[in-house]
Write a protein that holds these residues in place. Sequence first.
Motif, PDB file in Angstrom:
ATOM      1  N   GLY A  32       0.727  -1.220  -0.079  1.00  0.00           N
ATOM      2  CA  GLY A  32       0.005  -0.149  -0.259  1.00  0.00           C
ATOM      3  C   GLY A  32       0.983   1.412   0.112  1.00  0.00           C
ATOM      4  O   GLY A  32       2.007   1.121  -0.459  1.00  0.00           O
ATOM      5  N   ALA A  33       0.311   2.416   0.366  1.00  0.00           N
ATOM      6  CA  ALA A  33       1.051   3.654   0.364  1.00  0.00           C
ATOM      7  C   ALA A  33       2.453   3.404   1.235  1.00  0.00           C
ATOM      8  O   ALA A  33       3.655   3.943   0.681  1.00  0.00           O
ATOM      9  CB  ALA A  33       0.238   4.747   1.059  1.00  0.00           C
ATOM     10  N   ALA A  34       2.428   3.062   2.595  1.00  0.00           N
ATOM     11  CA  ALA A  34       3.626   2.871   3.218  1.00  0.00           C
ATOM     12  C   ALA A  34       4.652   2.059   2.721  1.00  0.00           C
ATOM     13  O   ALA A  34       5.790   2.278   2.526  1.00  0.00           O
ATOM     14  CB  ALA A  34       3.142   2.606   4.657  1.00  0.00           C
TER      15      ALA A  34
ATOM     16  N   ASP B  29       2.561  -8.702  -1.555  1.00  0.00           N
ATOM     17  CA  ASP B  29       1.028  -8.322  -1.065  1.00  0.00           C
ATOM     18  C   ASP B  29       0.347  -9.390  -1.730  1.00  0.00           C
ATOM     19  O   ASP B  29       0.497 -10.149  -2.512  1.00  0.00           O
ATOM     20  CB  ASP B  29       0.552  -7.030  -2.052  1.00  0.00           C
ATOM     21  N   HIS B  30      -0.917  -9.847  -0.849  1.00  0.00           N
ATOM     22  CA  HIS B  30      -1.744 -10.744  -1.139  1.00  0.00           C
ATOM     23  C   HIS B  30      -2.689 -10.343  -2.304  1.00  0.00           C
ATOM     24  O   HIS B  30      -3.379 -11.092  -2.863  1.00  0.00           O
ATOM     25  CB  HIS B  30      -2.316 -11.408   0.023  1.00  0.00           C
TER      26      HIS B  30
ATOM     27  N   SER C 248      -8.873   6.263  -3.313  1.00  0.00           N
ATOM     28  CA  SER C 248      -8.896   7.221  -2.488  1.00  0.00           C
ATOM     29  C   SER C 248      -9.336   8.616  -3.406  1.00  0.00           C
ATOM     30  O   SER C 248      -9.230   8.879  -4.415  1.00  0.00           O
ATOM     31  CB  SER C 248      -7.212   7.490  -2.019  1.00  0.00           C
ATOM     32  N   GLY C 249      -9.756   9.682  -2.246  1.00  0.00           N
ATOM     33  CA  GLY C 249      -9.920  10.998  -2.672  1.00  0.00           C
ATOM     34  C   GLY C 249     -11.127  10.913  -3.653  1.00  0.00           C
ATOM     35  O   GLY C 249     -10.807  11.819  -4.995  1.00  0.00           O
TER      36      GLY C 249
ATOM     37  N   ASN D 233      -6.464  12.279  -2.567  1.00  0.00           N
ATOM     38  CA  ASN D 233      -5.796  13.497  -1.743  1.00  0.00           C
ATOM     39  C   ASN D 233      -4.690  13.001  -1.178  1.00  0.00           C
ATOM     40  O   ASN D 233      -4.590  12.352   0.070  1.00  0.00           O
ATOM     41  CB  ASN D 233      -7.082  13.605  -0.669  1.00  0.00           C
TER      42      ASN D 233
ATOM     43  N   THR E  38       0.923  -3.796   6.380  1.00  0.00           N
ATOM     44  CA  THR E  38      -0.120  -4.427   5.904  1.00  0.00           C
ATOM     45  C   THR E  38      -1.412  -3.389   6.326  1.00  0.00           C
ATOM     46  O   THR E  38      -2.646  -4.046   6.073  1.00  0.00           O
ATOM     47  CB  THR E  38      -0.456  -5.936   6.200  1.00  0.00           C
TER      48      THR E  38
ATOM     49  N   THR F   4      -6.526  -6.487   6.348  1.00  0.00           N
ATOM     50  CA  THR F   4      -6.491  -8.037   7.458  1.00  0.00           C
ATOM     51  C   THR F   4      -5.861  -7.368   8.672  1.00  0.00           C
ATOM     52  O   THR F   4      -5.180  -6.375   8.597  1.00  0.00           O
ATOM     53  CB  THR F   4      -5.868  -8.941   6.875  1.00  0.00           C
TER      54      THR F   4
ATOM     55  N   PHE G  33      -3.249  -8.444   9.713  1.00  0.00           N
ATOM     56  CA  PHE G  33      -2.037  -9.218   9.757  1.00  0.00           C
ATOM     57  C   PHE G  33      -0.991  -8.775  10.583  1.00  0.00           C
ATOM     58  O   PHE G  33      -0.034  -9.368  11.343  1.00  0.00           O
ATOM     59  CB  PHE G  33      -1.482  -9.320   8.299  1.00  0.00           C
TER      60      PHE G  33
ATOM     61  N   GLU H  72     -12.821   4.742   6.837  1.00  0.00           N
ATOM     62  CA  GLU H  72     -11.636   5.150   6.157  1.00  0.00           C
ATOM     63  C   GLU H  72     -10.371   4.658   6.637  1.00  0.00           C
ATOM     64  O   GLU H  72      -9.491   4.369   5.943  1.00  0.00           O
ATOM     65  CB  GLU H  72     -11.720   6.815   5.852  1.00  0.00           C
TER      66      GLU H  72
ATOM     67  N   GLU I 193      -0.749   2.536   8.255  1.00  0.00           N
ATOM     68  CA  GLU I 193      -1.872   2.552   9.263  1.00  0.00           C
ATOM     69  C   GLU I 193      -1.833   1.649  10.381  1.00  0.00           C
ATOM     70  O   GLU I 193      -2.679   1.231  11.136  1.00  0.00           O
ATOM     71  CB  GLU I 193      -3.197   2.197   8.272  1.00  0.00           C
TER      72      GLU I 193
ATOM     73  N   GLY J  45      -5.818  13.891   3.721  1.00  0.00           N
ATOM     74  CA  GLY J  45      -4.475  13.577   3.022  1.00  0.00           C
ATOM     75  C   GLY J  45      -3.671  13.531   4.186  1.00  0.00           C
ATOM     76  O   GLY J  45      -2.482  13.251   3.945  1.00  0.00           O
TER      77      GLY J  45
ATOM     78  N   ASN K 238      -3.485  10.795   6.277  1.00  0.00           N
ATOM     79  CA  ASN K 238      -3.048   9.647   6.474  1.00  0.00           C
ATOM     80  C   ASN K 238      -2.079   9.221   5.467  1.00  0.00           C
ATOM     81  O   ASN K 238      -1.412   8.284   5.680  1.00  0.00           O
ATOM     82  CB  ASN K 238      -4.537   8.665   6.522  1.00  0.00           C
ATOM     83  N   PHE K 239      -2.366   9.546   4.235  1.00  0.00           N
ATOM     84  CA  PHE K 239      -1.193   9.318   3.395  1.00  0.00           C
ATOM     85  C   PHE K 239       0.101   9.934   3.622  1.00  0.00           C
ATOM     86  O   PHE K 239       1.019   9.341   3.523  1.00  0.00           O
ATOM     87  CB  PHE K 239      -1.546   9.868   1.849  1.00  0.00           C
TER      88      PHE K 239
HETATM   89  P1  FDA Z   1      -3.092   0.045   2.955  1.00  0.00           P
HETATM   90  O1  FDA Z   1      -4.131  -0.550   3.322  1.00  0.00           O
HETATM   91  O2  FDA Z   1      -2.810   1.111   1.761  1.00  0.00           O
HETATM   92  O3  FDA Z   1      -2.108  -0.955   2.306  1.00  0.00           O
HETATM   93  C1  FDA Z   1      -1.867  -2.294   3.156  1.00  0.00           C
HETATM   94  C2  FDA Z   1      -1.424  -3.332   2.034  1.00  0.00           C
HETATM   95  O4  FDA Z   1      -1.313  -4.750   2.492  1.00  0.00           O
HETATM   96  C3  FDA Z   1      -2.507  -3.580   0.989  1.00  0.00           C
HETATM   97  O5  FDA Z   1      -2.312  -3.641  -0.447  1.00  0.00           O
HETATM   98  C4  FDA Z   1      -3.307  -4.979   1.289  1.00  0.00           C
HETATM   99  O6  FDA Z   1      -3.630  -5.734   0.105  1.00  0.00           O
HETATM  100  C5  FDA Z   1      -1.778  -5.591   1.917  1.00  0.00           C
HETATM  101  N1  FDA Z   1      -2.308  -6.739   2.849  1.00  0.00           N
HETATM  102  C6  FDA Z   1      -3.184  -6.641   4.017  1.00  0.00           C
HETATM  103  N2  FDA Z   1      -3.201  -7.948   4.507  1.00  0.00           N
HETATM  104  C7  FDA Z   1      -2.264  -8.618   3.915  1.00  0.00           C
HETATM  105  C8  FDA Z   1      -1.625 -10.045   4.285  1.00  0.00           C
HETATM  106  N3  FDA Z   1      -2.249 -10.650   5.000  1.00  0.00           N
HETATM  107  N4  FDA Z   1      -0.638 -10.182   3.420  1.00  0.00           N
HETATM  108  C9  FDA Z   1      -0.247  -9.637   2.257  1.00  0.00           C
HETATM  109  N5  FDA Z   1      -0.696  -8.352   1.979  1.00  0.00           N
HETATM  110  C10 FDA Z   1      -1.647  -8.005   3.068  1.00  0.00           C
HETATM  111  N6  FDA Z   1      -6.162   8.813   3.168  1.00  0.00           N
HETATM  112  C11 FDA Z   1      -5.659  10.028   2.687  1.00  0.00           C
HETATM  113  O7  FDA Z   1      -4.726  10.681   3.250  1.00  0.00           O
HETATM  114  N7  FDA Z   1      -6.166  10.744   1.551  1.00  0.00           N
HETATM  115  C12 FDA Z   1      -7.434  10.146   0.979  1.00  0.00           C
HETATM  116  O8  FDA Z   1      -7.899  10.784  -0.132  1.00  0.00           O
HETATM  117  C13 FDA Z   1      -7.922   8.804   1.534  1.00  0.00           C
HETATM  118  N8  FDA Z   1      -8.988   8.355   0.936  1.00  0.00           N
HETATM  119  C14 FDA Z   1      -9.574   7.169   1.329  1.00  0.00           C
HETATM  120  C15 FDA Z   1     -10.467   6.408   0.663  1.00  0.00           C
HETATM  121  C16 FDA Z   1     -10.920   5.292   1.342  1.00  0.00           C
HETATM  122  C17 FDA Z   1     -12.454   4.712   0.643  1.00  0.00           C
HETATM  123  C18 FDA Z   1     -10.325   4.492   2.261  1.00  0.00           C
HETATM  124  C19 FDA Z   1     -10.783   3.369   2.575  1.00  0.00           C
HETATM  125  C20 FDA Z   1      -9.033   5.208   2.825  1.00  0.00           C
HETATM  126  C21 FDA Z   1      -8.820   6.605   2.400  1.00  0.00           C
HETATM  127  N9  FDA Z   1      -7.604   6.966   2.922  1.00  0.00           N
HETATM  128  C22 FDA Z   1      -7.257   8.256   2.436  1.00  0.00           C
HETATM  129  C23 FDA Z   1      -7.001   6.329   4.033  1.00  0.00           C
HETATM  130  C24 FDA Z   1      -5.556   5.868   3.185  1.00  0.00           C
HETATM  131  O9  FDA Z   1      -6.138   5.077   1.906  1.00  0.00           O
HETATM  132  C25 FDA Z   1      -4.661   4.850   4.446  1.00  0.00           C
HETATM  133  O10 FDA Z   1      -4.695   5.496   5.628  1.00  0.00           O
HETATM  134  C26 FDA Z   1      -3.728   4.451   3.624  1.00  0.00           C
HETATM  135  O11 FDA Z   1      -3.912   3.512   2.523  1.00  0.00           O
HETATM  136  C27 FDA Z   1      -2.943   3.548   4.618  1.00  0.00           C
HETATM  137  O12 FDA Z   1      -1.723   3.172   3.924  1.00  0.00           O
HETATM  138  P2  FDA Z   1      -1.001   1.700   4.185  1.00  0.00           P
HETATM  139  O13 FDA Z   1       0.111   1.526   3.146  1.00  0.00           O
HETATM  140  O14 FDA Z   1      -0.516   1.878   5.500  1.00  0.00           O
HETATM  141  O15 FDA Z   1      -2.072   0.617   4.550  1.00  0.00           O
END
Ligand code: FDA
Length: 392
Positions: free
Chosen positions: A14-16, A35-36, A47-48, A53, A161, A172, A174, A336, A365, A375, A377-378
């Motif tokens: 994901g983003a991080a 990533d799964h 997002s956004g 955003n 994750t 998840t 995880f 979110e 996250e 924005g 959280n990103f």
């Molecule tokens: P993220 O959830 O992005 O990535 C985690 C990754 O781990 C995923 O790719 C997942 O598939 C993988 N994963 C999970 N379990 C696993 C496992 N067991 N094995 C292998 N892989 C696994 N924030 C913001 O700042 N601006 C915005 O515009 C928005 N808009 C927004 C819209 C919507 C609908 C949501 C749900 C959320 C937002 N957010 C947001 C929040 C933002 O999306 C969120 O904070 C970040 O994606 C977090 O990034 P991470 O990389 O930590 O987790």
Amino acid sequence: MSAAHYDAIILGAGAAGLMAALTAGQRGRRVLLVDHADEPGKKILISGGGRCNFTNIHTAADRYISENPHFARSAFARYTPADFIGMVNRHGIAWHEKTLGQLFCDGSARQIVDMLMAECRDGGVTYAFGQSVSTVDHADGLYRVTIDGRDHHGPALILATGGLSIPKMGATGFAFEIARKFGLQVVQTRPALVPFTLGEDEALFRSLSGVSTDVVTHWGKTAFREAALFTHKGLSGPAMLQISSYWQHRTPIAVNFMPEEGADWLVEEKRNRPRAAFRSALARRLPERLAEALGSRLGLEGELSGMKDADLRKAQQQLARWPFNPNGTEGYAKAEVTAGGVSTRALNQKTMAAAKVPGLHAIGEAVDVTGWLGGYNFQWAWASGRAAGEAV
Ligand code: FDA
């Protein structure tokens, strides 16, 4: 088959995770990004409203909720919104500020994912997408991760994750599971930036589904001035999502429906338009259906001229501090983000590494750092990913 060796294995693209991978890769580290899901950055893509955003220029640690609100300062100081904007500009991605410091792509969120993937390619990152992690162990200074039956090992493991929000997109717990396995504390998680649900006693407001208005929401000393939206389940819109991250079950929130009007506004309306009906006076400031619902709840019918000033002042006070008692939220399915997560007490603020578990990092996250809407959280995902990517 012998295990493949990497300097860092990153779980979650994901983003991080993407930011950590591109940073470590460009420093010459051999990185495996797992990533799964079959493609990276799925949450970035939605997002956004599809425009991502991607940061907020007002990023500061006090816009985040955490057991230790100071924890994020160091990462934010070392990777700022301007740093991320610099990357976006280098990739020729057009963007704009929408409101309150929120920066969005002019085009599509896909551009951000493509940018991060291009940077990962520059860093020679190896991917394992659409593959499941079955075991994670640590022995002799190496993490051993089994992915689709194949072993990979390395001295650093980054948990990226994410949280529990939107399980149907692959979220998840995880990271929490692995963190606990290695003895790290996990702060109780809860859905955040999530719509409220209202019970039958508030059916009148649920019938206003689709109505939106500018309000100030309060919970304790915390307040947000933004739009609120009535839904068929309860309350949503930015003002409600923001306050939901602070809210605790079985406590009321208060809504100021008239943030611009002073304590005597209704009395002044009576002087200026004595023949106006109470609800049409409200409708000068509020959507008509909402004005009608509030008027009927206040029990004030008829012309302003027939009402006592004291009653109008009392009504004005109620409109400025309208209590709602949500009976819950729409939960992780609509949240979110996830508040809580891997405790910051266990982590080094410069490297995101667990103090007592060599080579284990947690970012994004998954960590107990939750930003406001807009924005934030990103920016935490980028800054914490950067910190870990520089450390492995
Ligand atoms: P993220 O959830 O992005 O990535 C985690 C990754 O781990 C995923 O790719 C997942 O598939 C993988 N994963 C999970 N379990 C696993 C496992 N067991 N094995 C292998 N892989 C696994 N924030 C913001 O700042 N601006 C915005 O515009 C928005 N808009 C927004 C819209 C919507 C609908 C949501 C749900 C959320 C937002 N957010 C947001 C929040 C933002 O999306 C969120 O904070 C970040 O994606 C977090 O990034 P991470 O990389 O930590 O987790």
